[in-house]
Motif scaffolding. Structure first.
Motif, mmCIF file in Angstrom:
data_model
loop_
_atom_site.group_PDB
_atom_site.id
_atom_site.type_symbol
_atom_site.label_atom_id
_atom_site.label_comp_id
_atom_site.label_asym_id
_atom_site.label_seq_id
_atom_site.Cartn_x
_atom_site.Cartn_y
_atom_site.Cartn_z
ATOM 1 N N ILE A 21 42.029 54.356 50.023
ATOM 2 C CA ILE A 21 43.037 53.556 49.311
ATOM 3 C C ILE A 21 42.537 53.042 47.971
ATOM 4 O O ILE A 21 43.080 52.078 47.427
ATOM 5 N N ALA A 22 41.539 53.701 47.401
ATOM 6 C CA ALA A 22 41.020 53.280 46.097
ATOM 7 C C ALA A 22 42.111 53.297 45.034
ATOM 8 O O ALA A 22 42.045 52.542 44.061
ATOM 9 N N TRP A 23 43.134 54.133 45.209
ATOM 10 C CA TRP A 23 44.252 54.198 44.270
ATOM 11 C C TRP A 23 45.023 52.877 44.210
ATOM 12 O O TRP A 23 45.753 52.623 43.263
ATOM 13 N N SER A 24 44.885 52.011 45.228
ATOM 14 C CA SER A 24 45.692 50.787 45.310
ATOM 15 C C SER A 24 45.123 49.627 44.497
ATOM 16 O O SER A 24 45.803 48.604 44.356
ATOM 17 N N GLY A 25 43.917 49.774 43.974
ATOM 18 C CA GLY A 25 43.339 48.686 43.194
ATOM 19 C C GLY A 25 41.847 48.872 42.996
ATOM 20 O O GLY A 25 41.258 49.867 43.422
ATOM 21 N N SER A 26 41.255 47.886 42.376
ATOM 22 C CA SER A 26 39.829 47.921 42.057
ATOM 23 C C SER A 26 38.984 47.792 43.325
ATOM 24 O O SER A 26 39.497 47.447 44.391
ATOM 25 N N PRO A 27 37.684 48.016 43.212
ATOM 26 C CA PRO A 27 36.798 47.777 44.360
ATOM 27 C C PRO A 27 36.911 46.335 44.884
ATOM 28 O O PRO A 27 36.809 46.111 46.089
ATOM 29 N N LEU A 28 37.169 45.389 44.001
ATOM 30 C CA LEU A 28 37.362 43.995 44.424
ATOM 31 C C LEU A 28 38.598 43.886 45.318
ATOM 32 O O LEU A 28 38.587 43.202 46.343
ATOM 33 N N HIS A 29 39.668 44.586 44.941
ATOM 34 C CA HIS A 29 40.887 44.577 45.751
ATOM 35 C C HIS A 29 40.620 45.207 47.122
ATOM 36 O O HIS A 29 41.028 44.665 48.148
ATOM 37 N N VAL A 30 39.966 46.347 47.145
ATOM 38 C CA VAL A 30 39.692 47.025 48.412
ATOM 39 C C VAL A 30 38.812 46.146 49.302
ATOM 40 O O VAL A 30 39.014 46.085 50.520
ATOM 41 N N ALA A 31 37.875 45.413 48.717
ATOM 42 C CA ALA A 31 37.052 44.477 49.493
ATOM 43 C C ALA A 31 37.929 43.366 50.081
ATOM 44 O O ALA A 31 37.715 42.935 51.220
ATOM 45 N N ASN A 32 38.929 42.915 49.331
ATOM 46 C CA ASN A 32 39.858 41.917 49.848
ATOM 47 C C ASN A 32 40.659 42.486 51.012
ATOM 48 O O ASN A 32 40.871 41.802 52.023
ATOM 49 N N ASP A 139 41.699 37.012 40.879
ATOM 50 C CA ASP A 139 40.626 37.645 40.122
ATOM 51 C C ASP A 139 40.790 39.151 40.173
ATOM 52 O O ASP A 139 41.121 39.721 41.220
ATOM 53 N N GLU A 140 40.574 39.796 39.023
ATOM 54 C CA GLU A 140 40.617 41.253 38.930
ATOM 55 C C GLU A 140 39.293 41.743 38.377
ATOM 56 O O GLU A 140 38.638 41.047 37.609
ATOM 57 N N GLN A 141 38.955 42.942 38.751
ATOM 58 C CA GLN A 141 37.736 43.563 38.258
ATOM 59 C C GLN A 141 38.079 44.489 37.107
ATOM 60 O O GLN A 141 38.891 45.406 37.252
ATOM 61 N N ALA A 142 37.479 44.251 35.957
ATOM 62 C CA ALA A 142 37.688 45.096 34.781
ATOM 63 C C ALA A 142 36.896 46.395 34.949
ATOM 64 O O ALA A 142 35.978 46.474 35.771
ATOM 65 N N PRO A 143 37.240 47.439 34.180
ATOM 66 C CA PRO A 143 36.514 48.716 34.288
ATOM 67 C C PRO A 143 35.002 48.575 34.098
ATOM 68 O O PRO A 143 34.231 49.346 34.671
ATOM 69 N N ASP A 144 34.577 47.583 33.304
ATOM 70 C CA ASP A 144 33.134 47.396 33.105
ATOM 71 C C ASP A 144 32.482 46.603 34.240
ATOM 72 O O ASP A 144 31.285 46.325 34.202
ATOM 73 N N GLY A 145 33.268 46.240 35.270
ATOM 74 C CA GLY A 145 32.731 45.516 36.419
ATOM 75 C C GLY A 145 32.838 44.003 36.321
ATOM 76 O O GLY A 145 32.602 43.304 37.296
ATOM 77 N N SER A 146 33.175 43.493 35.144
ATOM 78 C CA SER A 146 33.300 42.047 34.993
ATOM 79 C C SER A 146 34.590 41.561 35.661
ATOM 80 O O SER A 146 35.521 42.331 35.902
ATOM 81 N N LEU A 147 34.615 40.286 35.958
ATOM 82 C CA LEU A 147 35.795 39.681 36.569
ATOM 83 C C LEU A 147 36.619 38.959 35.518
ATOM 84 O O LEU A 147 36.080 38.378 34.585
#
Length: 161
Positions: A21-32, A139-147
């Motif tokens: 489900i990586a298509w559904s959001g950032s790694p932060l979202h998938v962790a949530n 909180d969202e994760q930007a492409p560079d990994g920052s929040l």
């Protein structure tokens, strides 16, 4: 013009689905989502996966039973971007409503971002009616990994089941 009919099923989302489900959001979202699966184990939420015969999720979403007494609150609804506008979102919402009714509840509610008129149009077609507005943020994760903090305005919608 030809069409293809694909049978869909709704089942519980499980930990083994997280990589799909990586298509559904950032790694932060998938962790949530992974944290929400623990709440599903406790019966506080239902977390659904909509799958074709391959059993790989093409949509996912949850129902939270702790937000409002007597109501199932739909949230984190998402359909794979390449498959939007194919009826999968309708299938997902109907499956979530089925779960709510199975708990003996008679109301479903959700919040839709005001910058997402396509989603709101879907919910209106399914009988949801706007009843309030409220700001939301996460909180969202930007492409560079920052929040970064994402802030939005949502319309609250509901319907009797």
């Amino acid at each position: 013009m030809s069409s293809v009919v694909v049978e869909l099923s709704a089942r519980d989302l499980v930990v083994a689905d997280l990589a799909s489900i990586a298509w559904s959001g950032s790694p932060l979202h998938v962790a949530n989502v992974a944290r929400q699966l623990e709440r599903a184990r406790l019966g506080e939420v239902d977390y659904l996966a909509v799958c074709p015969p391959s059993d790989v999720p093409v949509a996912k979403g949850a129902v939270d039973y702790r937000v409002k007494e007597g109501t199932g609150t739909l949230w984190q609804l998402s359909v794979h971007p390449a498959l939007q506008s194919c009826g999968i979102g309708t299938f997902l919402v109907k499956a979530a409503e089925h779960r709510i009714r199975n708990r003996g509840l008679k109301r479903a509610e959700l919040a839709v971002e005001e910058c997402n008129p396509r989603a709101r149009s879907l919910y209106e077609r399914l009988g949801y009616v706007a009843f309030d507005r409220r700001p939301d943020s996460w909180d969202e994760q930007a492409p560079d990994g920052s929040l970064r903090r994402y802030e939005t305005m949502c319309t609250l919608m509901g319907r009797s089941l």
